[in-house]
Design a protein around this motif. Structure first.
Motif, PDB file in Angstrom:
ATOM      1  N   THR A  39      11.957  85.059  37.350  1.00  0.00           N
ATOM      2  CA  THR A  39      10.879  84.165  37.788  1.00  0.00           C
ATOM      3  C   THR A  39      10.619  83.208  36.634  1.00  0.00           C
ATOM      4  N   THR A  40       9.553  82.435  36.738  1.00  0.00           N
ATOM      5  CA  THR A  40       9.309  81.404  35.725  1.00  0.00           C
ATOM      6  C   THR A  40       8.797  81.978  34.409  1.00  0.00           C
ATOM      7  N   VAL A  41       8.825  83.311  34.246  1.00  0.00           N
ATOM      8  CA  VAL A  41       8.451  83.885  32.943  1.00  0.00           C
ATOM      9  C   VAL A  41       9.394  83.410  31.846  1.00  0.00           C
ATOM     10  N   ILE A  42      10.597  82.935  32.210  1.00  0.00           N
ATOM     11  CA  ILE A  42      11.546  82.484  31.191  1.00  0.00           C
ATOM     12  C   ILE A  42      11.390  80.988  30.915  1.00  0.00           C
ATOM     13  N   GLU A  43      10.277  80.416  31.398  1.00  0.00           N
ATOM     14  CA  GLU A  43      10.065  78.968  31.254  1.00  0.00           C
ATOM     15  C   GLU A  43      10.112  78.518  29.798  1.00  0.00           C
ATOM     16  N   VAL A  44       9.532  79.304  28.911  1.00  0.00           N
ATOM     17  CA  VAL A  44       9.525  78.922  27.498  1.00  0.00           C
ATOM     18  C   VAL A  44       9.933  80.111  26.637  1.00  0.00           C
ATOM     19  N   GLY A  45      10.484  79.810  25.476  1.00  0.00           N
ATOM     20  CA  GLY A  45      10.684  80.831  24.461  1.00  0.00           C
ATOM     21  C   GLY A  45      11.976  81.619  24.538  1.00  0.00           C
ATOM     22  N   VAL A  46      12.869  81.319  25.492  1.00  0.00           N
ATOM     23  CA  VAL A  46      14.112  82.072  25.608  1.00  0.00           C
ATOM     24  C   VAL A  46      15.258  81.200  25.104  1.00  0.00           C
ATOM     25  N   ASP A  47      16.014  81.719  24.129  1.00  0.00           N
ATOM     26  CA  ASP A  47      17.048  80.917  23.480  1.00  0.00           C
ATOM     27  C   ASP A  47      18.363  81.688  23.497  1.00  0.00           C
ATOM     28  N   VAL A  48      19.235  81.342  24.444  1.00  0.00           N
ATOM     29  CA  VAL A  48      20.548  81.976  24.562  1.00  0.00           C
ATOM     30  C   VAL A  48      21.600  80.863  24.596  1.00  0.00           C
ATOM     31  N   PRO A  49      22.203  80.541  23.446  1.00  0.00           N
ATOM     32  CA  PRO A  49      23.131  79.409  23.379  1.00  0.00           C
ATOM     33  C   PRO A  49      24.302  79.483  24.351  1.00  0.00           C
ATOM     34  N   ASN A  50      24.737  80.715  24.730  1.00  0.00           N
ATOM     35  CA  ASN A  50      25.888  80.854  25.618  1.00  0.00           C
ATOM     36  C   ASN A  50      25.552  80.569  27.081  1.00  0.00           C
ATOM     37  N   ALA A  51      24.262  80.433  27.402  1.00  0.00           N
ATOM     38  CA  ALA A  51      23.862  80.131  28.784  1.00  0.00           C
ATOM     39  C   ALA A  51      24.019  78.628  29.027  1.00  0.00           C
ATOM     40  N   SER A  52      24.886  78.278  29.961  1.00  0.00           N
ATOM     41  CA  SER A  52      25.185  76.856  30.170  1.00  0.00           C
ATOM     42  C   SER A  52      24.967  76.398  31.612  1.00  0.00           C
ATOM     43  N   LEU A  53      24.469  77.281  32.474  1.00  0.00           N
ATOM     44  CA  LEU A  53      24.205  76.899  33.862  1.00  0.00           C
ATOM     45  C   LEU A  53      22.872  77.497  34.297  1.00  0.00           C
ATOM     46  N   MET A  54      22.052  76.675  34.911  1.00  0.00           N
ATOM     47  CA  MET A  54      20.785  77.156  35.471  1.00  0.00           C
ATOM     48  C   MET A  54      20.680  76.716  36.918  1.00  0.00           C
ATOM     49  N   VAL A  55      20.312  77.655  37.773  1.00  0.00           N
ATOM     50  CA  VAL A  55      20.037  77.349  39.183  1.00  0.00           C
ATOM     51  C   VAL A  55      18.541  77.596  39.396  1.00  0.00           C
ATOM     52  N   ILE A  56      17.854  76.617  39.940  1.00  0.00           N
ATOM     53  CA  ILE A  56      16.424  76.770  40.218  1.00  0.00           C
ATOM     54  C   ILE A  56      16.213  76.707  41.727  1.00  0.00           C
ATOM     55  N   GLU A  57      15.806  77.837  42.285  1.00  0.00           N
ATOM     56  CA  GLU A  57      15.574  77.955  43.724  1.00  0.00           C
ATOM     57  C   GLU A  57      14.216  77.337  44.072  1.00  0.00           C
ATOM     58  N   ASN A  58      14.131  76.729  45.267  1.00  0.00           N
ATOM     59  CA  ASN A  58      12.871  76.130  45.718  1.00  0.00           C
ATOM     60  C   ASN A  58      12.278  75.197  44.668  1.00  0.00           C
ATOM     61  N   ALA A  59      13.120  74.356  44.112  1.00  0.00           N
ATOM     62  CA  ALA A  59      12.686  73.452  43.035  1.00  0.00           C
ATOM     63  C   ALA A  59      11.595  72.501  43.507  1.00  0.00           C
ATOM     64  N   GLU A  60      11.541  72.268  44.822  1.00  0.00           N
ATOM     65  CA  GLU A  60      10.535  71.344  45.355  1.00  0.00           C
ATOM     66  C   GLU A  60       9.118  71.866  45.192  1.00  0.00           C
ATOM     67  N   ARG A  61       8.976  73.177  44.932  1.00  0.00           N
ATOM     68  CA  ARG A  61       7.651  73.780  44.816  1.00  0.00           C
ATOM     69  C   ARG A  61       7.092  73.709  43.394  1.00  0.00           C
TER      70      ARG A  61
END
Length: 697
Positions: A554-576
């Motif tokens: 959920t959006t708990v990872i909105e701030v403060g998470v730093d993982v350099p190997n993560a290169s793709l993000m999918v955001i479901e229901n982005a319109e909300r």
């Protein structure tokens, strides 16, 4: 008999001690406060609209004869009353909440006079729960002679009471209101508004606009009366912030001396070189901390720009002087990330870092509190737990607040109060939601603003695509699988934890189960706000270590998470989601040297605002441009935070609508300071009054 302008609201007929307490909730304490508590919109009950001339979304008075009345049962039981007039027009009145007596009162052949908003119904235009009155004969009179004001209010204070007490204030106290702004101090374009009406006439015009005035100019606050009062309010707030800065310059704070060898060791252990922007902001902050007056610096920088290093160096300067430094974050996940980072950085220098959150085990909390109280612990990271009554600091020298707009004024005041008498700590506020320049000029006039406007070298722009979930979700899942097969890591963000009938959104728990079943060989993890702290941290640790390929969150990872190997993000229901939140989430990728991507999945239909948000995200990665767009779409609340919008609300000004006036404020303030300095305090008192404690936080 007149009422004194400085008297308590209890002087009004109809206001007793209990009602006075309710009025205080909207910062109305005196008769003057009532005069300057202005309507935020108006209703036109001065004329009747024929039923054949109705337009949707128009609020108006109509008169018609009842043709029929019946209770109908659909998804919700409702009472439908159909009326008509001699123009041949028809209107349906719809009531969802009604009793037997009301149902009987709408008899065929009787007349109804009502006021409400016209909506498009199944057959005719409708009004839902309008104000109404039933009569035997056709009503011929009783229309208002002025527009009906609608006031900002609070629970237990009706619009009828506001009109009653403003009637008394206008008739008995208005002549006591004095002019405070000299028109000669204003630019030419505003002098006309001041010449058109004096202050008393302007207040009368805004509280009780006469029938026939231009309703559009009243609703859009473009009338002369509005313009002169808007400028006064902007000036009052600006002066209040100037006063806050002046007061702070006379307060005492510890002079924190930098230990060059300690900073050199810190930088040598970092593993990367500071950008030019980081070095500049560090120098600005360091100079602040060395002064005997308390620093109040806002450090703003886009996601991933490196604000945490700047904060750490400021904390190191504090420790060098034997003083305590606190870093407070709004969420436990963000605070935990900061704690881990600070522990790694400071541990290499032999400096202990304490941890304090609501879920900290009792024994550990007791030990931390004791070390803070006796001065043994110089650095502590945590959440709101840092400001609880039980927490005492021996020598608090610096307070760093991350994502400062998420904290209220009371919380900042609580930290200020935890220092020895006669001394206040330095404050460094951090935000990844950049403040548009016009707002920074006017509403951070009491702060020194530093911008980290440079990303670390090697960072690539995140490519953002917007995709309809209904037709392309399978393609997106395949893309996630490919990324994981190539050794990259992926975030999949959902706005809800569990299924909800109220919102047609994909739940994180369901998504995790679905993706685990479909993506064979991919390790899928789940993190959300309802997990216990240790469970959450365990999942995040596995993701950072690479044991989890795909993290559903959920959006708990909105701030403060730093993982350099993560290169793709999918955001479901982005319109909300809001623009700033989407930008923050997107900032979780793009932290390594690989090209990163963000996929915004949306559900139809899209509102105009949602279309604009998604378009903005697709077109730019610039946080300053995004902040300006967010300001235009949603207003200043998210950007300024509780400091301005929770405890300090505007009576008539609107920072979006009136931003054309903001560049004029400082020049006008300088002129007034020069020509009529004696009017400044009364101006602040008139518009801000007892709320000023919040400005000075």
């Amino acid at each position: 008999m007149s009422i004194g302008i400085d008297q308590s609201v209890i002087a009004f007929s109809g206001v007793g001690p209990q009602m006075a307490l309710k009025l205080a909730k909207v910062h109305v304490h005196t008769v003057q406060d009532v005069l300057f508590h202005l309507p935020h919109r108006y209703e036109d009950r001065t004329s009747v609209t024929d039923l054949n001339a109705l337009l949707p979304n128009l609020s108006t008075v109509v008169i018609g004869q009842i043709e029929s009345s019946q209770v109908v049962f659909g998804r919700r039981r409702s009472l439908l009353i159909r009326i008509s007039d001699d123009t041949g027009g028809r209107l349906t009145i719809r009531m969802f909440y009604f009793n037997r007596s009301q149902e009987k009162s709408f008899q065929r052949g009787l007349w109804v006079k009502c006021f409400g908003e016209v909506r498009v119904g199944a057959k005719d235009y409708e009004m839902v729960h309008p104000d109404y009155k039933v009569s035997v004969k056709e009503p011929k009179a009783g229309l208002d002679t002025t527009l009906t004001p609608v006031y900002p209010t609070t629970d237990g204070v009706s619009q009828a009471l506001w009109r009653k007490i403003t009637d008394q204030a206008l008739s008995q106290a208005l002549p006591q209101v004095s002019e405070l702004v000299d028109p000669s101090c204003l630019p030419a374009e505003l002098q006309g508004a001041y010449e058109a009406a004096n202050l008393q006439q302007a207040l009368q015009a805004l509280h009780r606009p006469k029938a026939g005035v231009d309703l559009t100019s009243m609703q859009e606050a473009s009338s002369n009366a509005h313009q002169r009062l808007i400028m006064e309010e902007l000036l009052a707030h600006h002066f209040s912030l100037r006063k806050s800065r002046a007061v702070r310059e006379h307060e005492q704070a510890p002079m924190l001396v930098k230990a060059a060898h300690l900073e050199q060791s810190f930088l040598a252990n970092l593993g990367f070189t500071l950008t030019g922007a980081q070095q500049r902001v560090c120098a600005e902050t360091s100079a602040d901390l060395a002064k005997s007056s308390p620093a109040m610096r806002l450090v703003q920088g886009d996601v991933g720009s490196g604000k945490t290093v700047v904060a750490a160096i400021a904390m190191l300067q504090t420790v060098s002087s034997g003083m305590q430094a606190v870093l407070m974050a709004p969420t436990e996940l963000l605070a935990e990330q900061h704690f881990k980072t600070m522990s790694d950085w400071f541990g290499a220098l032999g400096i202990d870092v304490g941890w304090l959150a609501s879920k900290t085990p009792t024994k550990q909390k007791r030990d931390t509190l004791a070390k803070l109280a006796n001065g043994e612990l110089l650095v502590v990271v945590g959440t709101h737990a840092l400001i609880q009554d039980a927490v005492n600091y021996k020598q608090l020298g610096l307070v760093v607040i991350d994502e400062q707009h998420r904290f209220g004024v009371d919380q900042r005041l609580a930290l200020r109060s935890k220092t020895p008498e006669g001394q206040v700590p330095h404050q460094v506020l951090m935000t990844a939601t950049p403040i548009p320049r016009t707002l920074a000029m006017t509403f951070y006039a009491d702060l020194d603003v530093s911008s980290i406007d440079e990303l670390p070298p090697g960072r690539k722009t995140i490519e953002t695509v917007v995709i309809p979930a209904a037709t392309r979700r399978a393609d997106v899942i395949q893309r996630v699988f490919s990324a994981c097969q190539q050794g990259r890591q992926v975030y999949w963000v959902c706005p809800l934890i569990d299924e909800s009938e109220a919102l047609e959104a994909q739940a994180a728990t369901e998504t995790e189960q679905e993706l685990s079943a479909v993506l064979q060989g991919v390790n899928v993890g789940l993190v959300h706000g309802r997990l216990k702290s240790k469970e959450k941290e365990a999942v995040m640790a596995r993701f950072r270590a690479g044991d989890i390929d795909l993290l559903v969150a959920t959006t708990v990872i909105e701030v403060g998470v730093d993982v350099p190997n993560a290169s793709l993000m999918v955001i479901e229901n982005a319109e909300r989601m809001g623009l700033a939140q989407l930008h923050q989430l997107r900032g979780r990728v793009g932290r390594g040297s690989e090209q990163s991507f963000c996929i915004l999945l949306y559900q139809m239909p899209l509102s105009q605002h949602a279309k604009l948000r998604l378009k903005t995200l697709r077109e730019t990665n610039d946080g300053f441009i995004i902040a300006q767009k967010d300001l235009e779409i949603r207003g200043a609340g998210e950007l300024l935070g509780t400091r301005q919008t929770g405890s300090i609300t505007f009576k008539v000004a609107d920072l979006i609508r009136d931003q054309h006036l903001l560049p004029l404020v400082e020049g006008c303030a300088n002129q007034l300071q020069l020509k009529t300095p004696h009017t400044i305090e009364p101006l602040i008192d008139r518009w801000i009054g007892l709320k000023e404690n919040y400005v000075n936080a």
